[in-house]
Design a protein around this motif. Sequence first.
Motif, mmCIF file in Angstrom:
data_model
loop_
_atom_site.group_PDB
_atom_site.id
_atom_site.type_symbol
_atom_site.label_atom_id
_atom_site.label_comp_id
_atom_site.label_asym_id
_atom_site.label_seq_id
_atom_site.Cartn_x
_atom_site.Cartn_y
_atom_site.Cartn_z
ATOM 1 N N PRO A 40 1.471 -1.007 -6.446
ATOM 2 C CA PRO A 40 0.474 -1.458 -5.474
ATOM 3 C C PRO A 40 -0.541 -2.429 -6.064
ATOM 4 O O PRO A 40 -1.076 -2.215 -7.144
ATOM 5 N N PRO B 141 0.823 -1.212 0.000
ATOM 6 C CA PRO B 141 0.000 0.000 0.000
ATOM 7 C C PRO B 141 0.863 1.270 0.000
ATOM 8 O O PRO B 141 1.859 1.342 0.721
ATOM 9 N N ALA C 68 2.438 -3.877 7.242
ATOM 10 C CA ALA C 68 1.351 -3.281 6.466
ATOM 11 C C ALA C 68 0.006 -3.747 6.994
ATOM 12 O O ALA C 68 -0.954 -2.995 7.043
ATOM 13 N N GLU D 237 0.510 4.101 1.360
ATOM 14 C CA GLU D 237 0.617 4.759 2.677
ATOM 15 C C GLU D 237 1.594 4.048 3.605
ATOM 16 O O GLU D 237 1.996 4.606 4.627
#
Length: 66
Positions: free
Chosen positions: A51, A2, A16, A4
């Motif tokens: 991603p 991801p 994650a 972020e």
Amino acid sequence: MPPEFQDRIFDRFSQADSSDRRSKGGTGLGLAICRSIVEAHGGRLAFTSEPGVRTEFYFELPLPAG
């Protein structure tokens, strides 16, 4: 991976997915340890990520003098 999470991927204990339902175990130390070892040898550990598709890790080490 991801987007972020990418800024903290090499932090100790970072995961994650830290939920109890994840399919793989671990403590989040592996990449932090790898990075420390590579950097101790004057190198660099990095990654590229798409991603949802793939993440590739690589390292670079300097050539020995001489």
